[in-house]
Design an enzyme around this catalytic site. Structure first.
Site, PDB file in Angstrom:
ATOM      1  N   GLU A 344     -29.643  18.459   6.999  1.00  0.00           N
ATOM      2  CA  GLU A 344     -30.574  17.737   7.890  1.00  0.00           C
ATOM      3  C   GLU A 344     -31.268  18.703   8.822  1.00  0.00           C
ATOM      4  O   GLU A 344     -31.425  18.443  10.007  1.00  0.00           O
ATOM      5  CB  GLU A 344     -29.810  16.688   8.710  1.00  0.00           C
ATOM      6  CG  GLU A 344     -28.822  15.860   7.901  1.00  0.00           C
ATOM      7  CD  GLU A 344     -28.174  14.720   8.677  1.00  0.00           C
ATOM      8  OE1 GLU A 344     -27.718  14.971   9.803  1.00  0.00           O
ATOM      9  OE2 GLU A 344     -28.167  13.589   8.156  1.00  0.00           O
ATOM     10  N   CYS A 441     -26.278   6.420  12.206  1.00  0.00           N
ATOM     11  CA  CYS A 441     -26.957   6.861  13.421  1.00  0.00           C
ATOM     12  C   CYS A 441     -28.389   6.357  13.506  1.00  0.00           C
ATOM     13  O   CYS A 441     -28.854   5.952  14.578  1.00  0.00           O
ATOM     14  CB  CYS A 441     -26.930   8.380  13.508  1.00  0.00           C
ATOM     15  SG  CYS A 441     -27.436   9.205  11.981  1.00  0.00           S
TER      16      CYS A 441
END
Lengths: 701, 701
Positions: A344, A441
């Site tokens: 990420e 998230c």
């Protein structure tokens, strides 16, 4: 680095209400669908009950279960033979984000049922709080006795940060301080554990978040130690010897253990394993934005906050440097960041793949948060513009129009066969919105941001001459109750933004004397037209400063000419070379299979294509669509052939219809692209190298 | 499916010699550098000694070591605590391919030293051969007693196939039959083990190769059982219940065990786990080319061979169907196949990524082999053209001009930062040629192909009217000794191919009476000009048939007009839409950073760009380069900006120089691309949809 310091502070979300228009509708869906759906996911996955600490680890209960199933449905986080889901080490943060979002909603409309649910969770947190203030579900039940032994990877400080943000929201919304009391005691504990003294851990979080949360707590409580602790975490970060390495050694772990995917190993990142956490260098020595994108943007937000409060110039300069690297070389046109799937993370400069983009929703949320904090130190539209770009595009694409389907990765192009043929295998990367992600998230982050969006609209501060200024960073139908020189000021915006650039501002106040309203003029805007009376007007760094006695005549009309524009990316972005994207006001557009039966990827926008905007009430919740002319090759010429001379191509005209990027993937699964092939400037004459410089034509297509 | 049957058989590589020109030079490097370097790698890695069976497995010696290090250097295949490398289950095939390649070289120039080395290895194989004929190093020393228990994954039959091919080459080159005796006994053993009887295994290889090898053995020995065994393997393949599943169950393995990377798991491929091995359906029911690319092309080659020998029409039709799918939808312009990194497999139609292409060298070799076998059943230039395309581009790019550096994956575009920044992490995928790969199939495969290339130039067969025909599939300076009606015929080609399309053919023979020379006219050629006397000439499926009495006048001059051409890919290949590639004769070109200081990816070839070819003696071993005109954006306009309106772009002219794709990456590491942005047809008028059909213009740029 010629950043003049001109501090302002946010007008609280509590004081801003959307009364209609674009964001009001989104907030209603957020309240009615998204937040309840997220609670249900937290409940059914065991997150809600996890705080009750009923989980008991068994001997040899094995590793945590893989978190994804192929259809994106949560696989219960249970080891073989267990019946109660094992709390994950970041579950506390999911609950905290939900509490935060739901608390904002409570303020707008009290709901005893929701409040009772939140109270229950808070009470559970209260019960698990240790006598010394420590609060963490995972380390209470899964690895008791191991707290603060793996600050590098185990998200304790990250969860703490989110609990603090939740506490602030809940306190502000309800006036009830019970979660605030919990997190204050927890923050005090952390302040005792971390610090420069010999008996303290000279460390910092593996996942930044607590820095900005501590500044929030400082502002709420006035206790300077929280600000100092935030500064400590930032200043300590990346020093040698590396804390993460020391910690591992002390705990008898191999510091070079790369973890299950090797992503923490020495060879994984060119800049070393700690670059993933922005801990490879002291923050003031970091010249480029490396590593995990959300971590970096949260860190940037924390740096701006601390700089704003402490006046730390070198911290601010480091923050600007990172911002500049991100926004001028590593950001999507949607305001999204973190283009690399693996880790990420940020890629190198200009490496912004479209179909394979990661471009996580959380990272766009983080860009909104970071940009908003940058402009509090220096009101410059380059911060506000990026904040707006991320908000309307990268953030909003993360949730379906229905409010109950989510993107984790937000691609800038999609070809469904890529996941039908299992080339893309991770549901986070699917070009179909998912009901949920085990790593949740993104949906949580998005919901809390949308619900607190009013808090991103205005800031207040003093000008260099000591005069009062209220900054307007976002345009949206609504009202704000502000106090200027201790007098009440009500600012009302009437606008159809982002579909039109006309904004009628009415200021209602009894406050005598002149003060300034500073209006952000987005870079995309044509020459703005301001209508108001008896005002002194000047422009500075993309803000229009309007100084007058608003009690005499509180009217102002700002017109931001909005036209669809073909945008290009920097020549270094090789995947976008020869391509253009449509932008209309703050909105980036895309073409979807649902509107275009054409081969989207073979269509070429011609330079003389007139882009035409028109509102379609019944489409995708009511949107402006953009029509464009293009050409594409006739497929008949290609039967049975894979390659042939270009001279054989036969083109036919094609009409294209583009929709706002945030609305894509709401009508089934299909192809989509933001960047389209484009023949440059054919309206301006033959392409023969004798082009005149057209820079002075402005940005109207 | 209107394929007329018109069988021909290869003129042996032994009878063809290159006397100069393009391939002679490559063969010399292959003999002097590549084959010795490969032997040295085989020696130092333990492959050569492995056949001596000195390895002894230890208890709990752990899994095989990972085979790659980050710099591409071989990591010795030793488990912890072992001192002798553990033979890998495909090492036999590496040795076999080396023996095969080295044997061809021996024929051209005898070399007692090399011959002794080969003899030594053959003797070792002889010693390890079991009394029942079984030959396999891995199952002799690593897993003794386990032979034929995992035909699915363990490459026994694949290694056997390569041993057979090596034996044939060695026998033909030296006249020594000792390896041929070994493999005949082994093939007899395999024939006893596999088959339809109750006591036999009703199976087929997990990695195809032995099918075509058995046909080769049949042709060499005349023993029909080898042909029948090849047919059995093909006919049995993909039947239900699945052999791979049955085998796993019988051995107590979980048939759904996906293996370490999950690639054999049920969910990995949309068509099920056996599609990777082309075993999901009987071969006659396979409508598209799925799974591992090399396996599929070897299977296709075997199918064509068996069809050719047996006249099996349905097998041939299935073979044509797979060929058509590959070449019209799943093949790179370089003739390469297998675009998907994961599993080295085919992607869905038109999914041909450039930078991330897998496009393994072995798969291009396999395309040459397959194409050559297709044209033996039906002489049609669509087979020969693809064979030539793969050979000059996808195959040849796999080895450096120096002969000692290799590509496994051959990308069609490269940006070095992709691996400097560790986005590309596997040395097989590096855009820098490597000295070796632990999985060394590609260098080996390439060397044996280049050394036997003469065998791909001519075939012989009968025409429908019973007349004799010699087909010329490849043009190259050299001579061929052929027998027609039992009379000696010497065909001599003089040509500067592929740099020029003029070929002077001289036929020397005493053979009276007319027979036919059939010359492939590549699709890229302009209108060919044939000069010869007293001949009957006709064209059929891209071959020019020239029938005459060659003993009277053996001269023929064929001129294939060769001009650089801009090629396009089918509109479905979305990554190439708006782009064009330069082709010159059979050669695909690319632009490299070394020749162009421009931003390669931002350059746009304009439709009126004249491509100019010119020979450069001193560049890259002597090549034709192509000069092209283009435009690119001026970067000055972009300082500090990542996105801006397209109307601000300022273009400047740029000269581009392209080199043959096979020569890329021989001058350090840099950017490269085959496909360049392209403004279509601007020389033909304004792009407004009113284009006339230009198909009749032919393929001249």
């Amino acid at each position: 680095m010629d950043e003049r310091w001109q501090k302002s502070l946010p007008v609280s979300w509590k004081n801003v209400r959307f009364t209609g228009g674009f964001w009001k509708k989104r907030q209603e869906i957020n309240e009615q669908v998204t937040l309840p759906a997220e609670y249900e996911q937290c409940r059914s996955s065991g997150r809600v009950d996890s705080v009750k600490c009923i989980y008991k680890p068994r001997e040899n209960s094995g590793p945590e279960k893989g978190v994804f199933t192929i259809d994106g449905v949560l696989e219960e986080n249970m080891a073989d033979g267990e019946t109660i889901p094992r709390p994950h080490h970041y579950w506390d943060s999911d609950l905290a984000k939900w509490i935060e979002g739901a608390s904002y909603a409570l303020w707008y409309e009290r709901n005893p049922e929701t409040e009772a649910v939140i109270d229950g969770i808070i009470d559970d947190f209260g019960k698990l709080q240790m006598p010394d203030g420590y609060v963490n579900t995972y380390y209470t039940v899964v690895e008791p006795g191991k707290r603060w032994t793996n600050v590098h990877r185990m998200h304790e400080l990250y969860c703490a940060g989110h609990l603090i943000e939740a506490a602030a929201a809940y306190y502000e919304a309800t006036g009830k301080a019970k979660l605030l009391d919990i997190v204050e005691r927890y923050a005090d504990h952390i302040d005792r554990v971390f610090g420069p003294a010999d008996h303290q851990i000279h460390g910092y979080p593996g996942h930044q978040e607590i820095e900005l949360a501590l500044v929030k707590l400082y502002r709420l409580t006035g206790k300077k130690k929280y600000l100092e602790l935030a500064a400590y975490f930032l200043n300590e970060r990346g020093k040698q010897p590396y804390f993460f390495e020391e910690e591992a050694r002390q705990q008898g772990r191999d510091p070079e253990d790369g973890g299950p995917k090797g992503i923490l190993g020495k060879s994984f990142l060119a800049q070393g394993p700690y670059a993933l956490f922005q801990a490879h260098l002291p923050v003031r020595e970091q010249m480029t934005a490396e590593g995990h994108a959300v971590r970096l943007a949260y860190m940037g937000a924390g740096m701006a906050d601390v700089a704003s409060e402490t006046g730390d110039k070198s911290l601010w300069q480091a923050c600007v440097r990172l911002w500049d690297n991100v926004t001028s070389k590593r950001m999507y046109i949607t305001g999204g960041i973190g283009s690399q799937d693996g880790c990420e993370r940020f890629n190198f400069d200009y490496q912004l793949p479209n179909e394979e983009s990661y471009h996580e929703t959380c990272a766009s949320v983080a860009m909104v948060m970071w940009g908003f904090r940058m402009l509090q130190v220096a009101p410059d539209r380059r911060y506000g513009d990026v904040m707006e770009r991320a908000l309307y595009n990268g953030v909003l694409s993360g949730v379906s129009l229905s409010g109950d389907r989510f993107f984790y990765a937000n691609h800038l192009a999609a070809h469904p066969e890529m996941f039908r043929d299992r080339i893309i295998r991770n549901p986070r990367m699917f070009p179909e919105r998912q009901r949920w992600f085990a790593v949740s998230c993104c949906p949580m982050n998005l919901a809390r941001l949308l619900e607190s969006l009013g808090g991103y609209q205005y800031t207040q501060g003093k000008l260099e001459d000591g005069g009062q200024a209220v900054y307007v960073h976002l345009y949206q139908e609504g009202t704000a109750d502000i106090r200027v020189r201790d007098k009440k000021v009500v600012i009302r915006q009437e606008t159809d933004y982002p579909w039109q650039g006309d904004i009628l501002v009415t200021v209602g106040t009894d406050l005598d004397g002149a003060w300034t309203l500073a209006l952000r003029i987005p870079e995309w805007s044509g020459q703005p037209v301001l209508e108001t009376e008896d005002a002194e007007v000047w422009e500075d760094r993309g803000y229009l400063y309007v100084r007058k006695d608003w009690s005499k005549n509180g009217h102002l009309h700002l017109s931001l000419p909005m036209q669809p524009v073909l945008m290009e990316a920097h020549p270094g972005v090789r995947m976008d070379c020869g391509k253009a994207a449509i932008q209309y006001g703050p909105l980036v557009y895309c073409v979807e299979e649902a509107d275009n039966d054409a081969d989207l990827f073979d269509c070429i926008l011609t330079g003389d294509s007139r882009l035409e905007a028109g509102f379609e009430e019944s489409l995708l919740g009511g949107i402006c669509t953009i029509q464009a002319q293009g050409i594409r090759r006739n497929r008949e010429q290609w039967k049975g052939r894979l390659y042939q001379p270009a001279s054989r191509s036969y083109f036919e005209p094609v009409k294209l219809k583009a929709v706002p990027y945030y609305t894509w993937a709401n009508r089934g699964t299909g192809a989509m692209t933001v960047w389209m092939n484009h023949i440059p400037g054919m309206d301006h004459g033959k392409v023969d190298g004798k082009y005149e410089d057209k820079a002075d034509r402005g940005n109207v297509n």
